[in-house]
Design an enzyme around this catalytic site. Structure first.
Site, PDB file in Angstrom:
ATOM      1  N   TYR A 104      31.692  32.932  -3.834  1.00 18.40           N
ATOM      2  CA  TYR A 104      31.905  31.504  -3.649  1.00 18.40           C
ATOM      3  C   TYR A 104      33.287  31.292  -3.040  1.00 18.40           C
ATOM      4  O   TYR A 104      34.292  31.825  -3.531  1.00 18.40           O
ATOM      5  CB  TYR A 104      31.826  30.767  -5.001  1.00 18.40           C
ATOM      6  CG  TYR A 104      32.279  29.331  -4.883  1.00 18.40           C
ATOM      7  CD1 TYR A 104      31.521  28.407  -4.144  1.00 18.40           C
ATOM      8  CD2 TYR A 104      33.469  28.894  -5.473  1.00 18.40           C
ATOM      9  CE1 TYR A 104      31.940  27.089  -4.000  1.00 18.40           C
ATOM     10  CE2 TYR A 104      33.886  27.581  -5.335  1.00 18.40           C
ATOM     11  CZ  TYR A 104      33.127  26.679  -4.601  1.00 18.40           C
ATOM     12  OH  TYR A 104      33.541  25.390  -4.450  1.00 18.40           O
ATOM     13  N   LYS A 131       8.670  -0.705   2.298  1.00 21.71           N
ATOM     14  CA  LYS A 131       7.904   0.139   3.223  1.00 21.71           C
ATOM     15  C   LYS A 131       8.710   0.546   4.456  1.00 21.71           C
ATOM     16  O   LYS A 131       8.743   1.722   4.821  1.00 21.71           O
ATOM     17  CB  LYS A 131       6.636  -0.597   3.668  1.00 21.71           C
ATOM     18  CG  LYS A 131       5.837   0.175   4.706  1.00 21.71           C
ATOM     19  CD  LYS A 131       4.518  -0.478   5.024  1.00 21.71           C
ATOM     20  CE  LYS A 131       4.656  -1.450   6.168  1.00 21.71           C
ATOM     21  NZ  LYS A 131       3.330  -1.907   6.657  1.00 21.71           N
ATOM     22  N   TYR A 151       7.179  -5.114  15.768  1.00 19.58           N
ATOM     23  CA  TYR A 151       7.013  -4.951  14.320  1.00 19.58           C
ATOM     24  C   TYR A 151       7.983  -3.894  13.775  1.00 19.58           C
ATOM     25  O   TYR A 151       8.210  -2.864  14.409  1.00 19.58           O
ATOM     26  CB  TYR A 151       5.593  -4.463  13.997  1.00 19.58           C
ATOM     27  CG  TYR A 151       4.478  -5.453  14.195  1.00 19.58           C
ATOM     28  CD1 TYR A 151       4.709  -6.810  14.434  1.00 19.58           C
ATOM     29  CD2 TYR A 151       3.152  -5.025  14.111  1.00 19.58           C
ATOM     30  CE1 TYR A 151       3.663  -7.701  14.595  1.00 19.58           C
ATOM     31  CE2 TYR A 151       2.093  -5.905  14.268  1.00 19.58           C
ATOM     32  CZ  TYR A 151       2.352  -7.250  14.516  1.00 19.58           C
ATOM     33  OH  TYR A 151       1.308  -8.114  14.673  1.00 19.58           O
ATOM     34  N   GLY A 152       8.464  -4.143  12.565  1.00 24.06           N
ATOM     35  CA  GLY A 152       9.344  -3.176  11.889  1.00 24.06           C
ATOM     36  C   GLY A 152       8.626  -1.943  11.387  1.00 24.06           C
ATOM     37  O   GLY A 152       9.256  -0.969  10.988  1.00 24.06           O
ATOM     38  N   ALA A 197      40.185  46.295  -6.968  1.00 19.05           N
ATOM     39  CA  ALA A 197      38.880  45.873  -7.503  1.00 19.05           C
ATOM     40  C   ALA A 197      39.074  45.100  -8.801  1.00 19.05           C
ATOM     41  O   ALA A 197      39.891  45.474  -9.647  1.00 19.05           O
ATOM     42  CB  ALA A 197      38.007  47.091  -7.747  1.00 19.05           C
ATOM     43  N   GLY A 210       2.414 -15.562   7.624  1.00 13.94           N
ATOM     44  CA  GLY A 210       1.820 -15.305   8.940  1.00 13.94           C
ATOM     45  C   GLY A 210       2.841 -14.895   9.983  1.00 13.94           C
ATOM     46  O   GLY A 210       4.019 -15.262   9.921  1.00 13.94           O
ATOM     47  N   THR A 211       2.335 -14.146  10.954  1.00 10.96           N
ATOM     48  CA  THR A 211       3.211 -13.635  12.017  1.00 10.96           C
ATOM     49  C   THR A 211       3.771 -14.770  12.882  1.00 10.96           C
ATOM     50  O   THR A 211       4.895 -14.672  13.380  1.00 10.96           O
ATOM     51  CB  THR A 211       2.420 -12.653  12.913  1.00 10.96           C
ATOM     52  OG1 THR A 211       1.152 -13.242  13.239  1.00 10.96           O
ATOM     53  CG2 THR A 211       2.187 -11.334  12.215  1.00 10.96           C
ATOM     54  N   SER A 240      36.345  44.412  -4.205  1.00 10.51           N
ATOM     55  CA  SER A 240      35.219  43.762  -4.886  1.00 10.51           C
ATOM     56  C   SER A 240      35.681  42.996  -6.111  1.00 10.51           C
ATOM     57  O   SER A 240      36.621  43.396  -6.801  1.00 10.51           O
ATOM     58  CB  SER A 240      34.205  44.817  -5.312  1.00 10.51           C
ATOM     59  OG  SER A 240      33.715  45.462  -4.164  1.00 10.51           O
ATOM     60  N   ARG A 248       0.805  -1.226   0.000  1.00 14.62           N
ATOM     61  CA  ARG A 248       0.000   0.000   0.000  1.00 14.62           C
ATOM     62  C   ARG A 248       0.837   1.276   0.000  1.00 14.62           C
ATOM     63  O   ARG A 248       0.333   2.367  -0.200  1.00 14.62           O
ATOM     64  CB  ARG A 248      -0.952   0.000   1.208  1.00 14.62           C
ATOM     65  CG  ARG A 248      -2.215  -0.792   0.940  1.00 14.62           C
ATOM     66  CD  ARG A 248      -3.070  -0.903   2.177  1.00 14.62           C
ATOM     67  NE  ARG A 248      -2.531  -1.875   3.125  1.00 14.62           N
ATOM     68  CZ  ARG A 248      -2.987  -2.034   4.366  1.00 14.62           C
ATOM     69  NH1 ARG A 248      -3.940  -1.268   4.827  1.00 14.62           N
ATOM     70  NH2 ARG A 248      -2.457  -2.950   5.158  1.00 14.62           N
TER      71      ARG A 248
HETATM   72  C1  UD1 Z   1      -1.499  -8.365  13.183  1.00 13.06           C
HETATM   73  C2  UD1 Z   1      -2.142  -9.225  14.275  1.00 13.06           C
HETATM   74  C3  UD1 Z   1      -3.356  -8.493  14.829  1.00 13.06           C
HETATM   75  C4  UD1 Z   1      -2.948  -7.132  15.350  1.00 13.06           C
HETATM   76  C5  UD1 Z   1      -2.230  -6.346  14.265  1.00 13.06           C
HETATM   77  C6  UD1 Z   1      -1.668  -5.078  14.843  1.00 13.06           C
HETATM   78  C7  UD1 Z   1      -1.675 -11.539  13.667  1.00 13.06           C
HETATM   79  C8  UD1 Z   1      -2.252 -12.765  13.101  1.00 13.06           C
HETATM   80  N1  UD1 Z   1      -2.512 -10.472  13.714  1.00 13.06           N
HETATM   81  O1  UD1 Z   1      -2.447  -8.265  12.137  1.00 13.06           O
HETATM   82  O2  UD1 Z   1      -3.933  -9.248  15.858  1.00 13.06           O
HETATM   83  O3  UD1 Z   1      -4.068  -6.425  15.800  1.00 13.06           O
HETATM   84  O4  UD1 Z   1      -1.132  -7.108  13.730  1.00 13.06           O
HETATM   85  O5  UD1 Z   1      -1.130  -4.294  13.828  1.00 13.06           O
HETATM   86  O6  UD1 Z   1      -0.546 -11.523  14.088  1.00 13.06           O
HETATM   87  N2  UD1 Z   1       4.831 -10.048   9.082  1.00 13.06           N
HETATM   88  C9  UD1 Z   1       5.881 -10.882   8.790  1.00 13.06           C
HETATM   89  N3  UD1 Z   1       5.625 -12.046   8.156  1.00 13.06           N
HETATM   90  C10 UD1 Z   1       4.387 -12.432   7.796  1.00 13.06           C
HETATM   91  C11 UD1 Z   1       3.310 -11.579   8.099  1.00 13.06           C
HETATM   92  C12 UD1 Z   1       3.552 -10.393   8.752  1.00 13.06           C
HETATM   93  O7  UD1 Z   1       7.028 -10.569   9.096  1.00 13.06           O
HETATM   94  O8  UD1 Z   1       4.240 -13.513   7.215  1.00 13.06           O
HETATM   95  C13 UD1 Z   1       5.079  -8.776   9.749  1.00 13.06           C
HETATM   96  C14 UD1 Z   1       4.691  -7.592   8.887  1.00 13.06           C
HETATM   97  O9  UD1 Z   1       5.804  -7.134   8.133  1.00 13.06           O
HETATM   98  C15 UD1 Z   1       4.246  -6.566   9.914  1.00 13.06           C
HETATM   99  C16 UD1 Z   1       3.721  -7.401  11.075  1.00 13.06           C
HETATM  100  O10 UD1 Z   1       4.268  -8.695  10.892  1.00 13.06           O
HETATM  101  O11 UD1 Z   1       5.325  -5.793  10.397  1.00 13.06           O
HETATM  102  C17 UD1 Z   1       2.211  -7.471  11.109  1.00 13.06           C
HETATM  103  O12 UD1 Z   1       1.746  -8.002   9.913  1.00 13.06           O
HETATM  104  P1  UD1 Z   1       0.354  -7.593   9.305  1.00 13.06           P
HETATM  105  O13 UD1 Z   1       0.108  -8.392   8.105  1.00 13.06           O
HETATM  106  O14 UD1 Z   1       0.281  -6.122   9.205  1.00 13.06           O
HETATM  107  O15 UD1 Z   1      -0.627  -8.093  10.470  1.00 13.06           O
HETATM  108  P2  UD1 Z   1      -2.123  -7.739  10.635  1.00 13.06           P
HETATM  109  O16 UD1 Z   1      -2.932  -8.584   9.715  1.00 13.06           O
HETATM  110  O17 UD1 Z   1      -2.306  -6.281  10.576  1.00 13.06           O
END
Ligand code: UD1
Ligand code: CA
Length: 492
Positions: free
Chosen positions: A377, A27, A113-114, A434, A85-86, A416, A20
């Site tokens: 200069y 980002k 988070y980064g 000058a 996934g996180t 000057s 986004r």
């Molecule tokens: C996540 C949480 C949600 C919370 C929200 C807060 C989970 C399942 N959900 O949702 O409960 O309210 O953050 O902002 O954890 N990332 C990775 N690898 C991945 C996916 C994400 O490193 O495979 C990192 C992203 O770069 C980011 C962070 O984890 O910095 C969160 O990821 P994002 O996809 O924004 O999570 P949300 O769906 O917003």
């Protein structure tokens, strides 16, 4: 009260795509307050003094990794595989830690988070302290939002957290909960590892959710609670440029407010942008439309602005810098700069010296009390003390291939439009005439004249431009002179 134990690791999640942002730049490399989002996140993580600092990367891996290693050479890079996934991200972080020689990861593991740049080391430290003092298996940082949509919701049984449900997986009733998951946690390492092994991707997004760990840990008999913060900015992430700007403005508001509390007068906070890295002493004044960046340092009683941008510039006590663009420069105590000065790297202005209107300087040392007041200069030069450089002077430092040095002594007076054709040296107490084009060294105390004596060719305009306005004007002037020369008695 129990002592807080150093966290074993902070794992910073930074594998997401960040589409986004609509940018070729990853980002988390976008900046606010002069530092990238991931830079802020790493600084905060360092603030709780972990034994290991891990960043989990995947999207634009090379650019992100280079940037991280440049920012903090001791960060351990973990690659996330194709499982999204996180939860999987944290698992990859733990695997990288084990591979790096921490086989049975124990103690406290913190996850951040980064893309959450305003989280402070104080709040993260508070989370760790809360987690350890309660003997928790997991502690989540939460906050209450007016509009919680999109976020994971905190499920509670009194002061215990029973789980987190993602917005997309939540029931209507659960969506009514306003306490949200910030995504920042402290875990007991063993409980975390055990729970992650049981997390599946069976959910609305087909991802391995870190949030599932809390319910699992709780079901296994561990204590789980939340630290609720009222400062929502500290847990806010940036997904697009609008959110990034809002965070940048808030960071700036906090920085400017702190500066005022610490003794700086800021006339217009709305148009003043100060990086958190800038140092301002007491009794400094910042006028409107001023930006101070990087390692800039402003000493006591200095006045900066209006309309001034300084990056990595040190300003001495009582100096004044007006409508100036400067980087990599030093301005001595009592120095005066601008308006409309352009100070490039390596500019060193001595105490009470002056770089005046429409001057550009680069790699130049200007001694105490010396003045370069107007239009010129000065580059690759050394100027002694109490020297006055006349209007429009230029150091011709570049011969088309190489740069050369100009050395000007103390108490020199240049007239000057003097041009110094470098390499050239002007002795102490010397003068120039000058328009001098100085190609040879000038000994101390000498006057350098290079312009031929003036010769007036009488009647040239009448002869060469007959009938022109100039010729008419000259004729009238001549007539008036003749009239004036006539004895008064002859006048009509
Ligand atoms: C996540 C949480 C949600 C919370 C929200 C807060 C989970 C399942 N959900 O949702 O409960 O309210 O953050 O902002 O954890 N990332 C990775 N690898 C991945 C996916 C994400 O490193 O495979 C990192 C992203 O770069 C980011 C962070 O984890 O910095 C969160 O990821 P994002 O996809 O924004 O999570 P949300 O769906 O917003
Ligand atoms: Ca997010």
């Amino acid at each position: 009260m129990t002592e807080t134990v150093r966290p074993t690791a902070v794992i910073v999640l930074a594998a997401g795509a960040g589409t986004r942002m609509k940018s070729a730049t990853p980002k988390i490399l976008h900046t606010l307050g002069g530092t990238s989002m991931i830079g802020h996140a790493l600084n905060t993580a360092r603030g709780v003094d972990p034994e290991h600092l891990v960043a989990v990367v995947r999207h634009q891996r090379e650019k992100v990794t280079d940037h991280i290693q440049h920012h903090d050479g001791a960060v351990l890079i973990a690659d996330q595989d194709q499982t999204p996934g996180t939860g999987r991200a944290v698992e990859c972080g733990l695997e990288a830690l084990a591979a790096a020689g921490a086989p049975a990861v124990s103690g406290t593991v913190v996850v951040t988070y980064g893309d959450v740049p305003l989280l402070s080391p104080e709040l993260l430290g508070k989370l760790v302290a809360e987690h350890q003092s309660k003997g928790n298996a997991a502690t989540v940082l939460s906050t209450e939002l007016e509009d919680p949509s999109g976020y994971g919701r905190i499920l509670r049984d009194g002061d215990q957290v029973t789980g987190i449900v993602e917005h997309k997986d939540a029931t209507e009733a659960q969506r009514g909960i306003r306490e949200i998951n910030s995504g920042i946690y402290a875990f007991d390492a063993a409980s975390l590892t055990e729970a992650l092994a049981q997390v599946s991707t069976d959910n609305a997004q087909g991802e391995k959710y870190l949030t599932d760990v809390l319910g699992l840990v709780r079901a296994a008999g561990g204590r789980v609670s939340a630290l609720v913060t009222e400062d929502r900015w500290q847990v806010e992430g940036a997904n697009d440029r609008l959110q990034l700007q809002a965070l940048a403005a808030e960071l700036n508001r906090r920085t400017v407010t702190a500066a005022m509390r610490a003794g700086t007068t800021v006339i217009d906070p709305a148009t003043t942008w100060i990086d958190p890295s800038v140092i301002l002493e007491e009794d400094t004044t910042i006028l409107p439309n001023t930006q101070l960046h990087g390692k800039t340092r402003i000493s006591r009683d200095a006045v900066i602005g209006p309309d001034t941008t300084l990056t990595d510039v040190t300003v001495g006590e009582g100096a004044q810098v007006v409508r100036t663009h400067g980087s990599g420069a030093q301005i001595g105590a009592g120095g005066v700069v601008g308006p409309f000065a352009y100070l490039r790297p390596g500019t060193v202005l001595g105490e009470t010296g002056k770089i005046g209107a429409f001057y550009e300087t680069k790699n130049v040392q200007i001694g105490r009390g010396s003045k370069l007041s107007h239009l010129g200069y000065a580059g690759d030069a050394i100027i002694g003390e109490h020297t006055n450089i006349g209007c429009g002077n230029i150091t011709a430092n570049y011969d088309g291939e190489h740069k050369h040095r100009t050395v000007i002594g103390s108490h020199v007076r240049t007239s000057s439009n003097t041009v110094f054709v470098a390499p050239v040296e002007i002795g102490d107490g010397a003068y120039t005439g000058a328009g001098a084009v100085v190609r040879k060294d000038v000994p101390p105390g000498a006057l350098a004249l290079t312009v031929a004596p003036q010769r007036n060719s009488a009647g040239w305009v009448a002869a060469k431009r007959p009938g022109s306005k100039s010729a008419q004007a000259a004729e009238e002037a001549q007539q008036n002179t003749n009239d004036d020369a006539r004895p008064t008695t002859d006048r009509k």
